[in-house]
Scaffold this motif. Structure first.
Motif, mmCIF file in Angstrom:
data_model
loop_
_atom_site.group_PDB
_atom_site.id
_atom_site.type_symbol
_atom_site.label_atom_id
_atom_site.label_comp_id
_atom_site.label_asym_id
_atom_site.label_seq_id
_atom_site.Cartn_x
_atom_site.Cartn_y
_atom_site.Cartn_z
ATOM 1 N N ALA A 10 0.821 -1.246 0.073
ATOM 2 C CA ALA A 10 -0.036 0.069 -0.037
ATOM 3 C C ALA A 10 0.846 1.180 -0.035
ATOM 4 C CB ALA A 10 -0.754 0.170 1.129
ATOM 5 N N LEU A 11 0.415 2.229 -0.993
ATOM 6 C CA LEU A 11 1.187 3.699 -0.780
ATOM 7 C C LEU A 11 -0.146 4.440 -0.249
ATOM 8 C CD1 LEU A 11 2.956 3.485 -4.290
ATOM 9 C CD2 LEU A 11 3.812 2.637 -2.223
ATOM 10 N N GLY A 12 -0.551 4.069 0.853
ATOM 11 C CA GLY A 12 -1.671 4.915 1.308
ATOM 12 C C GLY A 12 -3.001 4.591 0.657
ATOM 13 N N THR A 13 -3.748 3.493 0.765
ATOM 14 C CA THR A 13 -4.538 3.197 -0.122
ATOM 15 C C THR A 13 -5.713 1.997 0.529
ATOM 16 O OG1 THR A 13 -4.617 2.185 -2.349
ATOM 17 C CG2 THR A 13 -3.323 0.931 -0.602
ATOM 18 N N ARG A 14 -6.736 1.977 -0.444
ATOM 19 C CA ARG A 14 -7.783 0.926 -0.380
ATOM 20 C C ARG A 14 -7.698 0.066 -1.553
ATOM 21 N NH1 ARG A 14 -12.869 3.466 0.029
ATOM 22 N NH2 ARG A 14 -12.583 3.813 2.051
ATOM 23 N N TYR A 15 -7.470 -1.405 -1.140
ATOM 24 C CA TYR A 15 -7.611 -2.230 -2.568
ATOM 25 C C TYR A 15 -7.955 -3.692 -1.964
ATOM 26 C CZ TYR A 15 -2.872 -3.493 -0.409
ATOM 27 O OH TYR A 15 -1.852 -3.969 0.438
ATOM 28 N N ARG A 17 -5.122 -11.526 -8.015
ATOM 29 C CA ARG A 17 -5.580 -10.231 -8.884
ATOM 30 C C ARG A 17 -5.730 -8.920 -7.642
ATOM 31 N NH1 ARG A 17 -10.872 -8.430 -9.279
ATOM 32 N NH2 ARG A 17 -11.748 -10.730 -8.442
ATOM 33 N N VAL A 18 -5.013 -8.075 -8.192
ATOM 34 C CA VAL A 18 -5.189 -6.901 -7.141
ATOM 35 C C VAL A 18 -5.789 -5.717 -7.686
ATOM 36 C CG1 VAL A 18 -3.529 -5.321 -6.159
ATOM 37 C CG2 VAL A 18 -2.782 -7.678 -6.493
ATOM 38 N N THR A 19 -6.743 -5.177 -7.234
ATOM 39 C CA THR A 19 -7.688 -4.048 -7.626
ATOM 40 C C THR A 19 -7.361 -3.024 -6.644
ATOM 41 O OG1 THR A 19 -9.153 -5.692 -8.538
ATOM 42 C CG2 THR A 19 -9.755 -3.652 -8.296
ATOM 43 N N VAL A 20 -7.280 -1.742 -7.321
ATOM 44 C CA VAL A 20 -7.093 -0.560 -6.373
ATOM 45 C C VAL A 20 -8.390 0.225 -6.444
ATOM 46 C CG1 VAL A 20 -5.874 1.531 -6.148
ATOM 47 C CG2 VAL A 20 -4.638 -0.588 -6.750
ATOM 48 N N TYR A 21 -8.720 0.678 -5.327
ATOM 49 C CA TYR A 21 -10.028 1.543 -5.418
ATOM 50 C C TYR A 21 -9.715 3.027 -4.640
ATOM 51 C CZ TYR A 21 -12.502 -2.488 -5.835
ATOM 52 O OH TYR A 21 -12.942 -3.931 -6.392
ATOM 53 N N GLN A 22 -8.260 3.197 -4.021
ATOM 54 C CA GLN A 22 -7.965 4.618 -3.513
ATOM 55 C C GLN A 22 -6.671 4.512 -3.761
ATOM 56 O OE1 GLN A 22 -9.236 5.785 0.499
ATOM 57 N NE2 GLN A 22 -11.283 6.408 -0.528
ATOM 58 N N HIS A 23 -6.070 5.657 -4.011
ATOM 59 C CA HIS A 23 -4.668 5.811 -3.939
ATOM 60 C C HIS A 23 -4.017 4.944 -4.735
ATOM 61 C CE1 HIS A 23 -6.064 7.650 0.193
ATOM 62 N NE2 HIS A 23 -5.409 8.806 -0.556
ATOM 63 N N ARG A 24 -2.592 4.440 -4.527
ATOM 64 C CA ARG A 24 -2.014 3.358 -5.322
ATOM 65 C C ARG A 24 -1.262 2.194 -4.729
ATOM 66 N NH1 ARG A 24 2.664 7.116 -7.446
ATOM 67 N NH2 ARG A 24 2.224 5.968 -9.624
ATOM 68 N N PRO A 39 -6.066 4.037 -8.821
ATOM 69 C CA PRO A 39 -7.518 3.868 -8.836
ATOM 70 C C PRO A 39 -8.183 3.354 -10.121
ATOM 71 C CG PRO A 39 -6.800 5.733 -7.545
ATOM 72 C CD PRO A 39 -5.640 5.286 -8.374
ATOM 73 N N GLY A 40 -9.040 2.486 -9.959
ATOM 74 C CA GLY A 40 -9.738 1.885 -11.283
ATOM 75 C C GLY A 40 -8.807 1.044 -12.416
ATOM 76 N N GLN A 41 -7.822 0.657 -11.746
ATOM 77 C CA GLN A 41 -6.727 -0.259 -12.427
ATOM 78 C C GLN A 41 -6.959 -1.608 -11.529
ATOM 79 O OE1 GLN A 41 -3.310 1.794 -12.774
ATOM 80 N NE2 GLN A 41 -3.584 2.432 -14.902
ATOM 81 N N ASP A 42 -6.588 -2.636 -12.127
ATOM 82 C CA ASP A 42 -6.277 -3.909 -11.633
ATOM 83 C C ASP A 42 -4.985 -4.591 -12.333
ATOM 84 O OD1 ASP A 42 -7.265 -5.319 -13.848
ATOM 85 O OD2 ASP A 42 -9.071 -5.807 -12.799
ATOM 86 N N ALA A 43 -4.475 -5.690 -11.919
ATOM 87 C CA ALA A 43 -3.547 -6.618 -12.322
ATOM 88 C C ALA A 43 -3.706 -8.090 -11.988
ATOM 89 C CB ALA A 43 -2.029 -5.944 -12.114
ATOM 90 N N THR A 44 -3.556 -8.928 -12.998
ATOM 91 C CA THR A 44 -3.310 -10.353 -12.506
ATOM 92 C C THR A 44 -2.212 -10.787 -12.675
ATOM 93 O OG1 THR A 44 -5.736 -10.720 -13.385
ATOM 94 C CG2 THR A 44 -4.135 -12.711 -13.339
ATOM 95 N N VAL A 45 -1.297 -11.487 -11.446
ATOM 96 C CA VAL A 45 -0.088 -11.842 -11.310
ATOM 97 C C VAL A 45 0.083 -13.198 -11.162
ATOM 98 C CG1 VAL A 45 1.966 -11.436 -9.923
ATOM 99 C CG2 VAL A 45 0.294 -9.636 -10.180
ATOM 100 N N SER A 46 0.764 -13.893 -12.056
ATOM 101 C CA SER A 46 0.981 -15.407 -12.274
ATOM 102 C C SER A 46 2.224 -15.612 -12.618
ATOM 103 C CB SER A 46 0.087 -16.118 -13.150
ATOM 104 O OG SER A 46 0.344 -15.609 -14.425
ATOM 105 N N PRO A 47 2.832 -16.632 -12.690
ATOM 106 C CA PRO A 47 4.399 -16.906 -13.312
ATOM 107 C C PRO A 47 4.600 -16.474 -14.566
ATOM 108 C CG PRO A 47 3.437 -19.124 -11.882
ATOM 109 C CD PRO A 47 2.369 -17.922 -11.943
ATOM 110 N N ALA A 48 3.447 -16.334 -15.464
ATOM 111 C CA ALA A 48 3.718 -15.729 -16.621
ATOM 112 C C ALA A 48 3.947 -14.228 -16.663
ATOM 113 C CB ALA A 48 2.470 -16.093 -17.352
ATOM 114 N N GLY A 49 3.758 -13.699 -15.779
ATOM 115 C CA GLY A 49 4.049 -12.131 -15.482
ATOM 116 C C GLY A 49 2.857 -11.444 -15.063
ATOM 117 N N ILE A 50 2.919 -10.041 -15.244
ATOM 118 C CA ILE A 50 1.808 -9.291 -14.855
ATOM 119 C C ILE A 50 1.036 -8.839 -15.907
ATOM 120 C CG2 ILE A 50 1.431 -7.119 -13.347
ATOM 121 C CD1 ILE A 50 3.954 -7.270 -12.032
#
Length: 310
Positions: free
Chosen positions: A173-178, A188-195, A213-224
């Motif tokens: 967290a960089l000061g955030t809600r996720y 899967r990481v989804t951000v709702y506030q801050h970064r 905020p408004g971005q997400d990412a799926t992380v696996s051995p194949a990458g991000i």
């Protein structure tokens, strides 16, 4: 001679009654089983009431009428027995699914709100589990199963950052809600506030990125794999709501099933093709289904451990 186990309470009586109905479906009990049933049935008025009530329901469904069941094709008999097995084993399945050794907090068929030692909070979705490791130099939560929404307390000067970790990724967290979710495709990481700073722990090259905020990412051995998420303050489930927009009934039922201790089975082509729209309160999945299906021909049969939609 063994005896039927004693059960206490309305739910326990219903569960045991469902097992006896299953055993009596389409077959004659042998002498020992009949004696065990008679002893259980007569041991408490609640046993008799639970069995009689459930037997009436099954007769109306045509599943324990011996004449009808015997006359059905083998495929339909197997379907009836499979539904009975789901009924009898539903509670045991949910119990095993929610067993997570090493968890500090775990939810069952409900959303669980947790206050963490540093003032942060975690909201666990149904069937989720976390372990916490907090100290002077560490603020780490390990997501063991499911998904959770995190509201990170601010980082104090020279203090450790708030991090959520899975085998695939860490999300700092960089000061955030996720939210962080463990899914078949990865974390899967989804951000709702801050970064949030995301690092791939399963990647050979240690890929990382920053999510806004408004971005997400799926992380696996194949990458991000970066993606976009709805721009809202928090996911609906964390507020006790699920929204469906022209969703197929099996998909909606699968989501709602997370919030009940029962299996939900959708039977028949017509029911499986039915689409539903609306906002459902996950605190009462049966009531939510009643409302979603109010304008459809699909009906609900409510059995111990099982909801049948057809």
């Amino acid at each position: 001679m063994s005896t039927a186990p004693s059960v206490r309470g309305p739910q326990a009586a219903n569960d045991e009654a469902s097992r006896w109905v299953v055993r009596a479906s389409g077959q004659t009990l042998d002498a020992q089983a009949q004696a065990e049933f008679d002893a259980w049935y007569q041991a408490d008025p609640s046993h008799a009431a639970a069995y009689d009530r459930l037997a009436r329901v099954w007769r109306r469904m045509g599943e324990i009428d011996r004449g009808k069941l015997a006359a059905r094709p083998a495929r339909k008999r197997r379907t009836a027995l499979a539904l009975a097995l789901l009924t009898a084993t539903g509670i045991a399945w949910h119990t095993l699914r929610d067993f997570h050794p090493g968890a500090d907090y775990a939810s069952g068929a409900e959303v669980l709100r947790v206050a963490l030692p540093d003032g942060s909070t975690a909201v666990l979705d149904a069937h989720s589990a976390i372990a916490v490791d907090f100290g002077p130099d560490k603020r780490e939560v390990r997501l063991l199963a499911g998904q959770a929404l995190f509201n990170a307390a601010p980082r104090v000067a020279d203090g450790p950052a708030f991090t959520v970790a899975t085998p695939d990724a860490s999300a700092t967290a960089l000061g955030t809600r996720y939210t962080v979710a463990r899914e078949p495709a990865g974390t899967r990481v989804t951000v709702y506030q801050h970064r949030v700073a995301v690092q791939c722990l399963a990647c050979a090259d240690g890929q990382s990125l920053i999510l806004d905020p408004g971005q997400d990412a799926t992380v696996s051995p194949a990458g991000i794999l970066r993606g976009d998420a709805p721009k809202e303050n928090a996911p609906g489930w964390s507020q006790g709501l699920l929204a469906f927009n022209n969703a197929l009934l099996p998909d909606a039922a699968a989501q709602l099933a997370r919030y009940t201790g029962k299996h939900i089975v959708v039977m028949g082509d017509a029911a499986r093709r039915t689409r539903v729209s609306g906002t459902a309160n996950i605190a009462n999945p049966k009531r939510a289904l009643d409302l979603l299906l109010a304008q459809t021909p699909v009906r609900i049969t409510d059995l111990p451990g099982l909801l049948i939609l057809r």
